[in-house]
Design an enzyme around this catalytic site. Sequence first.
Site, PDB file in Angstrom:
ATOM      1  N   SER A  15      46.340  42.715  92.079  1.00  0.00           N
ATOM      2  CA  SER A  15      47.497  43.522  92.488  1.00  0.00           C
ATOM      3  C   SER A  15      47.187  45.024  92.418  1.00  0.00           C
ATOM      4  O   SER A  15      46.521  45.503  91.494  1.00  0.00           O
ATOM      5  CB  SER A  15      48.676  43.217  91.569  1.00  0.00           C
ATOM      6  OG  SER A  15      49.678  44.167  91.772  1.00  0.00           O
ATOM      7  N   THR A  63      56.928  39.269  90.977  1.00  0.00           N
ATOM      8  CA  THR A  63      56.412  38.937  92.299  1.00  0.00           C
ATOM      9  C   THR A  63      56.285  37.426  92.440  1.00  0.00           C
ATOM     10  O   THR A  63      56.764  36.674  91.581  1.00  0.00           O
ATOM     11  CB  THR A  63      55.105  39.713  92.603  1.00  0.00           C
ATOM     12  OG1 THR A  63      54.765  39.477  93.970  1.00  0.00           O
ATOM     13  CG2 THR A  63      53.961  39.298  91.706  1.00  0.00           C
ATOM     14  N   LYS A  67      60.440  35.288  92.006  1.00  0.00           N
ATOM     15  CA  LYS A  67      61.556  36.185  92.329  1.00  0.00           C
ATOM     16  C   LYS A  67      62.931  35.530  92.209  1.00  0.00           C
ATOM     17  O   LYS A  67      63.927  36.210  92.047  1.00  0.00           O
ATOM     18  CB  LYS A  67      61.381  36.765  93.743  1.00  0.00           C
ATOM     19  CG  LYS A  67      60.248  37.783  93.825  1.00  0.00           C
ATOM     20  CD  LYS A  67      60.171  38.431  95.188  1.00  0.00           C
ATOM     21  CE  LYS A  67      58.961  39.349  95.253  1.00  0.00           C
ATOM     22  NZ  LYS A  67      58.918  40.141  96.476  1.00  0.00           N
ATOM     23  N   ASN A  88      63.036  41.640  92.379  1.00  0.00           N
ATOM     24  CA  ASN A  88      61.645  42.099  92.230  1.00  0.00           C
ATOM     25  C   ASN A  88      61.501  43.153  91.133  1.00  0.00           C
ATOM     26  O   ASN A  88      60.390  43.547  90.809  1.00  0.00           O
ATOM     27  CB  ASN A  88      61.081  42.623  93.564  1.00  0.00           C
ATOM     28  CG  ASN A  88      61.526  44.033  93.859  1.00  0.00           C
ATOM     29  OD1 ASN A  88      62.617  44.444  93.464  1.00  0.00           O
ATOM     30  ND2 ASN A  88      60.696  44.786  94.544  1.00  0.00           N
ATOM     31  N   GLY A 130      60.318  36.218 111.971  1.00  0.00           N
ATOM     32  CA  GLY A 130      60.270  35.463 110.722  1.00  0.00           C
ATOM     33  C   GLY A 130      61.620  35.498 110.028  1.00  0.00           C
ATOM     34  O   GLY A 130      62.441  36.391 110.289  1.00  0.00           O
ATOM     35  N   GLY A 133      61.857  35.057 102.819  1.00  0.00           N
ATOM     36  CA  GLY A 133      62.396  35.996 101.833  1.00  0.00           C
ATOM     37  C   GLY A 133      62.204  37.453 102.243  1.00  0.00           C
ATOM     38  O   GLY A 133      63.107  38.278 102.082  1.00  0.00           O
ATOM     39  N   ALA A 134      61.041  37.773 102.782  1.00  0.00           N
ATOM     40  CA  ALA A 134      60.768  39.163 103.172  1.00  0.00           C
ATOM     41  C   ALA A 134      61.683  39.598 104.310  1.00  0.00           C
ATOM     42  O   ALA A 134      62.215  40.710 104.310  1.00  0.00           O
ATOM     43  CB  ALA A 134      59.305  39.308 103.581  1.00  0.00           C
ATOM     44  N   ASN A 154      62.843  33.498 115.061  1.00  0.00           N
ATOM     45  CA  ASN A 154      62.188  32.597 114.108  1.00  0.00           C
ATOM     46  C   ASN A 154      61.925  31.238 114.727  1.00  0.00           C
ATOM     47  O   ASN A 154      62.596  30.818 115.658  1.00  0.00           O
ATOM     48  CB  ASN A 154      63.058  32.433 112.860  1.00  0.00           C
ATOM     49  CG  ASN A 154      62.279  31.849 111.709  1.00  0.00           C
ATOM     50  OD1 ASN A 154      61.131  32.250 111.467  1.00  0.00           O
ATOM     51  ND2 ASN A 154      62.863  30.899 111.001  1.00  0.00           N
TER      52      ASN A 154
HETATM   53  P1  ATR Z   1      58.775  33.342 102.301  1.00  0.00           P
HETATM   54  O1  ATR Z   1      58.758  34.733 102.880  1.00  0.00           O
HETATM   55  O2  ATR Z   1      60.179  32.883 102.057  1.00  0.00           O
HETATM   56  O3  ATR Z   1      57.853  33.135 101.152  1.00  0.00           O
HETATM   57  P2  ATR Z   1      56.950  32.188 104.280  1.00  0.00           P
HETATM   58  O4  ATR Z   1      56.382  30.856 104.010  1.00  0.00           O
HETATM   59  O5  ATR Z   1      56.081  33.379 104.237  1.00  0.00           O
HETATM   60  O6  ATR Z   1      58.281  32.319 103.434  1.00  0.00           O
HETATM   61  O7  ATR Z   1      57.599  32.101 105.726  1.00  0.00           O
HETATM   62  C1  ATR Z   1      58.319  33.162 106.230  1.00  0.00           C
HETATM   63  C2  ATR Z   1      58.596  32.930 107.677  1.00  0.00           C
HETATM   64  O8  ATR Z   1      57.379  32.706 108.349  1.00  0.00           O
HETATM   65  C3  ATR Z   1      59.488  31.749 107.987  1.00  0.00           C
HETATM   66  O9  ATR Z   1      60.478  32.236 108.814  1.00  0.00           O
HETATM   67  C4  ATR Z   1      58.580  30.782 108.739  1.00  0.00           C
HETATM   68  O10 ATR Z   1      59.192  30.093 109.810  1.00  0.00           O
HETATM   69  P3  ATR Z   1      60.157  28.811 109.550  1.00  0.00           P
HETATM   70  O11 ATR Z   1      61.464  29.383 109.084  1.00  0.00           O
HETATM   71  O12 ATR Z   1      60.255  28.151 110.860  1.00  0.00           O
HETATM   72  O13 ATR Z   1      59.477  27.983 108.513  1.00  0.00           O
HETATM   73  C5  ATR Z   1      57.573  31.724 109.327  1.00  0.00           C
HETATM   74  N1  ATR Z   1      56.306  31.057 109.605  1.00  0.00           N
HETATM   75  C6  ATR Z   1      55.389  30.650 108.726  1.00  0.00           C
HETATM   76  N2  ATR Z   1      54.322  30.108 109.346  1.00  0.00           N
HETATM   77  C7  ATR Z   1      54.579  30.157 110.676  1.00  0.00           C
HETATM   78  C8  ATR Z   1      53.872  29.797 111.848  1.00  0.00           C
HETATM   79  N3  ATR Z   1      52.660  29.237 111.780  1.00  0.00           N
HETATM   80  N4  ATR Z   1      54.454  30.024 113.050  1.00  0.00           N
HETATM   81  C9  ATR Z   1      55.673  30.585 113.126  1.00  0.00           C
HETATM   82  N5  ATR Z   1      56.395  30.983 112.053  1.00  0.00           N
HETATM   83  C10 ATR Z   1      55.861  30.777 110.838  1.00  0.00           C
END
Ligand code: ATR
Length: 276
Positions: A15, A63, A67, A88, A130, A133-134, A154
Amino acid sequence: MRLNLKLIGYPIKHSLSPWIQSTFLERAGIEGSYTLHEIPNEELFAEEIKKLREAEVNGFNVTVPYKQTIIPYLDRLDITAERMGAVNTVSLEGKEWVGYNTDGIGYVQALRDKFPDLSSNMDVSILILGAGGAARGIFHGLVQTGYKKLTLANRTKSKGEDIIKGTNASVITLAEAEKNIAAYDVIIQTSSVGMNEQKQIIDLSDLREGTIVSDIVYQPLMTQLLKQAEEKGGRLHYGHTMLLYQAREAFEIWTDKRVDVTGMSEAMIARLTGGK
Ligand code: ATR
């Protein structure tokens, strides 16, 4: 009094937060430390949190993957953390642990610092890619700041609909986003797609020149999405600044001091790309 600050999460060995927060302490002229407190698995969580309580740490960052896990251990949440359902930053206030979430607002400040024209125009058309969470943090950070034209794209539409509930934003599919990409002034990539891989969430062939393209992925700094955006004449925004600015907000919660981040983004780039 020496400030005792920590970061909890896993994995956190690499980090940049200790470097960022130590630089802030130095710049603010405050004595203290910011150190890693790695919690390798959820079974150890309660015990490790008890240690932090006993050590009377003044504050800590949280992190991945904790969270949400941290929430039941806190005495109170501020309104943003409550809305996000994620924390966070934790601050010891009196005897209470108060949870905050500085990710969204930090991100928006990073973006506005890089592109000052965004500060005076709340009517720019913004597309968020997307719905994890972010995305939730960034979306609410943008709403809070007053941006009015927000669209979220999304793969799973229902997740996007859950984020925009109660606002006048709209949700579209990734295919629709790709097809209409020229309609947006700012595109913000919030998923993990592109992290340590040569992949991109959508194709930017139809990108309009001058469009701001921001990717929160910073490993690598120059993601495949940003490379294509650059070829198309887009204005690039790199993901590491979100880390820097959420840290500045956290530092202000702990110390009431707003530090100057001049030069720090460049220093982070040097670290992330292996230079010095
Ligand atoms: P978090 O931010 O909650 O930890 P993440 O796994 O990073 O989650 O996923 C965040 C976003 O990335 C989600 O919106 C996910 O789409 P879904 O809601 O359909 O699951 C999107 N995402 C992850 N991999 C993907 C991919 N290969 N193609 C398109 N979207 C993707």
